[in-house]
Design an enzyme around this catalytic site. Structure first.
Site, PDB file in Angstrom:
ATOM      1  CB  ALA A  11      -0.932  -0.005   1.212  1.00 32.30           C
ATOM      2  NE  ARG A  16      12.230   4.760   1.845  1.00 29.59           N
ATOM      3  CZ  ARG A  16      12.287   3.767   2.720  1.00 29.59           C
ATOM      4  NH1 ARG A  16      13.430   3.494   3.336  1.00 29.59           N
ATOM      5  NH2 ARG A  16      11.222   3.034   2.987  1.00 29.59           N
ATOM      6  CB  THR A  79       4.531  -2.845   8.139  1.00 30.47           C
ATOM      7  OG1 THR A  79       5.276  -2.632   9.336  1.00 30.47           O
ATOM      8  CG2 THR A  79       5.350  -2.308   6.963  1.00 30.47           C
ATOM      9  CD  GLU A 155      11.668  -1.136  11.471  1.00 27.48           C
ATOM     10  OE1 GLU A 155      12.018  -0.741  10.353  1.00 27.48           O
ATOM     11  OE2 GLU A 155      11.488  -2.351  11.726  1.00 27.48           O
ATOM     12  CE1 TYR A 387      -6.811   3.623 -40.893  1.00 20.32           C
ATOM     13  CE2 TYR A 387      -4.968   5.139 -41.227  1.00 20.32           C
ATOM     14  CZ  TYR A 387      -6.159   4.811 -40.596  1.00 20.32           C
ATOM     15  OH  TYR A 387      -6.684   5.670 -39.667  1.00 20.32           O
TER      16      TYR A 387
HETATM   17  C1  UD1 Z   1      10.408  -2.850   6.652  1.00 25.43           C
HETATM   18  C2  UD1 Z   1      10.534  -3.349   8.109  1.00 25.43           C
HETATM   19  C3  UD1 Z   1      12.014  -3.574   8.438  1.00 25.43           C
HETATM   20  C4  UD1 Z   1      12.609  -4.560   7.436  1.00 25.43           C
HETATM   21  C5  UD1 Z   1      12.383  -4.100   5.986  1.00 25.43           C
HETATM   22  C6  UD1 Z   1      12.773  -5.217   5.033  1.00 25.43           C
HETATM   23  C7  UD1 Z   1       8.707  -2.329   9.346  1.00 25.43           C
HETATM   24  C8  UD1 Z   1       8.301  -1.264  10.294  1.00 25.43           C
HETATM   25  N1  UD1 Z   1       9.971  -2.363   8.992  1.00 25.43           N
HETATM   26  O1  UD1 Z   1      11.078  -1.596   6.578  1.00 25.43           O
HETATM   27  O2  UD1 Z   1      12.130  -4.090   9.742  1.00 25.43           O
HETATM   28  O3  UD1 Z   1      13.997  -4.693   7.680  1.00 25.43           O
HETATM   29  O4  UD1 Z   1      10.981  -3.813   5.762  1.00 25.43           O
HETATM   30  O5  UD1 Z   1      12.729  -4.772   3.708  1.00 25.43           O
HETATM   31  O6  UD1 Z   1       7.884  -3.130   8.975  1.00 25.43           O
HETATM   32  N2  UD1 Z   1       3.464  -0.715   3.526  1.00 25.43           N
HETATM   33  C9  UD1 Z   1       2.093  -0.694   3.532  1.00 25.43           C
HETATM   34  N3  UD1 Z   1       1.450   0.182   4.359  1.00 25.43           N
HETATM   35  C10 UD1 Z   1       2.109   1.019   5.219  1.00 25.43           C
HETATM   36  C11 UD1 Z   1       3.528   0.969   5.192  1.00 25.43           C
HETATM   37  C12 UD1 Z   1       4.175   0.101   4.347  1.00 25.43           C
HETATM   38  O7  UD1 Z   1       1.440  -1.423   2.810  1.00 25.43           O
HETATM   39  O8  UD1 Z   1       1.443   1.766   5.953  1.00 25.43           O
HETATM   40  C13 UD1 Z   1       4.152  -1.665   2.611  1.00 25.43           C
HETATM   41  C14 UD1 Z   1       5.010  -0.954   1.597  1.00 25.43           C
HETATM   42  O9  UD1 Z   1       4.312  -0.733   0.404  1.00 25.43           O
HETATM   43  C15 UD1 Z   1       6.156  -1.946   1.388  1.00 25.43           C
HETATM   44  C16 UD1 Z   1       6.190  -2.742   2.671  1.00 25.43           C
HETATM   45  O10 UD1 Z   1       4.989  -2.471   3.365  1.00 25.43           O
HETATM   46  O11 UD1 Z   1       5.895  -2.836   0.315  1.00 25.43           O
HETATM   47  C17 UD1 Z   1       7.375  -2.349   3.555  1.00 25.43           C
HETATM   48  O12 UD1 Z   1       7.307  -0.953   3.842  1.00 25.43           O
HETATM   49  P1  UD1 Z   1       8.606  -0.041   3.792  1.00 25.43           P
HETATM   50  O13 UD1 Z   1       8.187   1.355   4.082  1.00 25.43           O
HETATM   51  O14 UD1 Z   1       9.348  -0.297   2.570  1.00 25.43           O
HETATM   52  O15 UD1 Z   1       9.381  -0.610   5.068  1.00 25.43           O
HETATM   53  P2  UD1 Z   1      10.939  -0.557   5.359  1.00 25.43           P
HETATM   54  O16 UD1 Z   1      11.264   0.790   5.861  1.00 25.43           O
HETATM   55  O17 UD1 Z   1      11.699  -1.056   4.193  1.00 25.43           O
HETATM   56 CA    CA Z   2      11.155  -1.676   2.149  1.00 30.07          CA
END
Ligand code: UD1
Ligand code: CA
Length: 459
Positions: A11, A16, A79, A155, A387
C-alpha cells in the site's frame, strides 16, 4: 495440515523511488516487484492470499488480477496497520499466516517453504526470516537475548548505536499463528520515531506473552533485498538477471555474454539455443531447441520454433515457426504468425499477418493485415496498402503466388493461387489464379532523344 494464508504489503507510495509509478509496480527483469512476490507465494499451498493496497490500488489490482484478494489501507500508518486491514477476512481463522513485503522481489518460494517448515518444526507462534547483511543500514535489526532467542526487532531510525552495529536484519517476511497475530496487532502502538504502527512489534508483544518466537536465517542475503530506491532497484535487477541467466545456462542454453542478455522470469528456452548479446526476451516467450537469437533482438510474448534465427530484429505477440530466418532489421508486430521455413529479411515489417510454410519476403516490404499462403514469394519493396484513412482491409495472397518488386496491393484484394504480379504494379482488383497481372503504364522509348536535347542546349 494447518491452513495457510498470506498477506502481501503493497500500500505504500514508495516516496524514496521519486517516481510517478507506485513502488511495487516497478519492474525487475520486466515483471513488477509485487507480481514476483505473489508468483512465489502462489507456489505454496495457500488457502488465501490477500494483498493490502493503498497508493495506486487500482493499478496494483489491475496487475495482479485474480492472483490475489485485496483489502484497502486508506492511510499508510505503518506495516502493522497494513496487516490489520485483513482483519475482517482472516482474524477468526485457524492456521499460519505468512506476511511478505511487496518490495522484496528476489524472495523465492523455496525459501518461503523453508521458513514455514522451520516455523512448524519449532512449534513457534512467530518466525522471522532474517539474513546476515554486510551493510545492514536501513533494515530493522534482530535483537536476540542472552540465550540467543529473538526478543524483538528494532527499526533503523529507532536503533541505538549499539543496535545499529547488529548485522542480522529483518527481511520483512514472517510466519505467524494467525489468531495470535491479529490479537497482538491490536496492541501495537505508534510510539516510535516514525509514529507508525510497526508490524515487527508483534514479535516483542508475543514474546512478552511467553510465546515461542523463532528466527530462520536464510544464507542468501540477496533474496531479502528490499527495494526502497532506484539504487536498490538496479541491484535487484542485476541479481535477478544473474539468477535467471544461470538457470538457463545450466539447462543447456548458450548465452554468449550473460551480462548483456536480458531474459524475463517467465521465458522458457530449449536446449542448444544460442543467444548473442543485446537480446531482450520478455513476457511469456518460448524459444525452441537450436534457435539462434541476436545480437540485438527483442522478443516479447512470442513463440519461436526450433532452428529459427532472429538477428537484430524485434518480434512481439507472434508465433514464429521452425527454421525461419528473420532479419537483420525486421519487425514482426503483434498477431502475426509465420509458418515453417519462412524468410522475413532486412527492413521488412509484418503486422497482423500470417505466412504459410516456405513463404518469403526477403527485403524492404510492409505486409500488414494479410493472409499469405505457402510458397509465396514477395518481391523487394512490396506494400500491402491496408489503410484507407478509416479502416484496415485484408490482403490475401494465395499459395505459390509471385509478387514482383515494388508492387502495391490495395486492400481488400486477393492474388490467386500461383498468380504473378508484375514488378511495379499497383493492384486494386483481384488477380485470378495462375494469371499474370501487369498494372503499370507502358514504357515508351524515344529514340535519339538525348542528342536532340544536347543540340537544343547549344543554341
Ligand atoms: C520494513 C521493516 C524492516 C525490514 C524491511 C525489510 C517495518 C516497520 N519495517 O522496513 O524491519 O527490515 O521492511 O525490507 O515493517 N506498507 C504498507 N502500508 C504502510 C507501510 C508500508 O502497505 O502503511 C508496505 C510498503 O508498500 C512496502 C512494505 O509495506 O511494500 C514495507 O514498507 P517499507 O516502508 O518499505 O518498510 P521498510 O522501511 O523497508
Ligand atoms: Ca522496504
Amino acid at each position: 495440515m494447518t491452513n495457510r494464508y498470506a498477506v502481501v504489503l503493497a500500500a505504500g507510495q514508495g516516496t524514496r523511488m521519486k517516481s510517478k509509478l507506485y513502488k511495487v509496480l516497478h519492474p525487475v527483469c520486466g515483471k513488477p516487484m509485487v507480481q514476483h512476490v505473489v508468483d512465489q507465494l502462489n507456489t505454496l499451498d495457500l488457502q488465501e492470499l490477500i494483498t493490502v493496497v493503498g497508493f495506486g490500488a487500482e493499478k496494483v489490482q489491475e496487475q495482479l488480477g485474480e492472483d490475489s484478494h485485496y483489502v484497502i489501507q486508506e492511510e499508510q500508518l505503518g506495516t502493522g496497520h497494513a496487516v490489520l486491514q485483513a482483519d475482517d477476512i482472516l482474524a477468526d481463522k485457524e492456521g499460519t499466516t505468512v506476511v511478505v513485503c511487496g518490495d522484496t522481489p528476489l524472495l523465492t518460494g523455496e525459501t518461503l517453504q523453508k521458513l514455514l517448515d522451520h516455523h512448524d518444526a519449532q512449534g513457534a507462534k512467530a518466525t522471522v526470516l532474517t539474513a546476515h547483511a554486510e551493510d545492514p543500514h536501513g533494515y530493522g535489526r534482530v535483537i536476540r537475548g542472552g540465550n540467543g532467542q529473538v526478543e524483538r526487532i528494532v527499526e533503523q531510525k529507532d536503533a541505538s548505536e549499539e543496535e545499529q552495529a547488529i548485522q542480522e536484519i529483518n527481511t520483512g517476511t514472517y510466519c505467524f499463528d494467525n489468531a495470535m497475530l491479529f490479537d497482538a496487532l491490536k496492541n501495537v502502538s505508534n510510539d516510535n520515531v516514525q509514529g507508525e504502527y510497526y508490524l515487527p512489534d508483534v514479535v516483542e508483544i508475543l514474546k512478552g506473552q511467553g510465546e515461542t518466537i523463532s528466527a530462520y536465517q536464510t544464507p542468501e542475503f540477496s533474496e531479502s533485498l528490499g527495494v526502497n530506491d532506484r539504487v536498490a532497484l538496479s541491484k535487484a535487477e542485476k541479481l535477478m538477471k544473474q539468477r535467471i541467466n544461470e538457470q538457463h545456462m545450466r539447462n543447456g542454453v548458450t548465452l554468449v555474454d550473460p551480462e548483456q542478455t536480458y531474459i524475463g522470469p517467465d521465458v522458457t528456452i530449449g536446449r542448444d539455443v544460442v543467444i548473442y548479446p543485446g537480446s531482450v526476451l520478455e513476457g511469456k516467450t518460448t524459444i525452441e531447441d537450436d534457435a539462434l537469437i541476436g545480437p540485438h533482438s527483442t522478443i516479447t510474448n512470442s513463440h519461436v520454433g526450433s532452428e529459427t534465427t532472429i538477428k537484430q530484429s524485434v518480434a512481439a505477440d507472434s508465433k514464429i515457426g521452425s527454421r525461419v530466418q528473420i532479419g537483420p532489421f525486421a519487425h514482426i508486430r503483434p498477431q502475426s504468425s509465420l509458418g515453417d521455413d519462412v524468410k522475413v529479411g532486412n527492413f521488412v515489417e509484418v503486422k497482423k499477418a500470417s505466412f504459410g510454410d516456405g513463404s518469403k519476403a526477403s527485403h524492404l516490404s510492409y505486409i500488414g493485415d494479410a493472409e499469405v499462403g505457402s510458397g509465396v514469394n514477395i518481391g523487394c519493396g512490396t506494400i500491402t496498402v491496408n489503410y484507407d484513412g478509416e479502416n484496415k482491409h485484408l490482403t490475401t495472397i494465395e499459395d505459390d503466388a509471385f509478387i514482383g518488386c515494388n508492387s502495391n496491393l490495395i486492400a481488400p484484394v486477393t492474388v490467386g493461387k500461383g498468380a504473378y504480379v508484375a514488378a511495379g504494379s499497383t493492384i486494386n482488383q483481384d488477380v485470378p489464379s495462375e494469371a499474370l497481372s501487369i498494372a503499370r503504364s507502358r514504357q515508351t522509348n524515344k529514340e535519339g532523344y538525348a542528342s536532340k536535347m544536347k543540340s537544343i542546349k547549344k543554341d
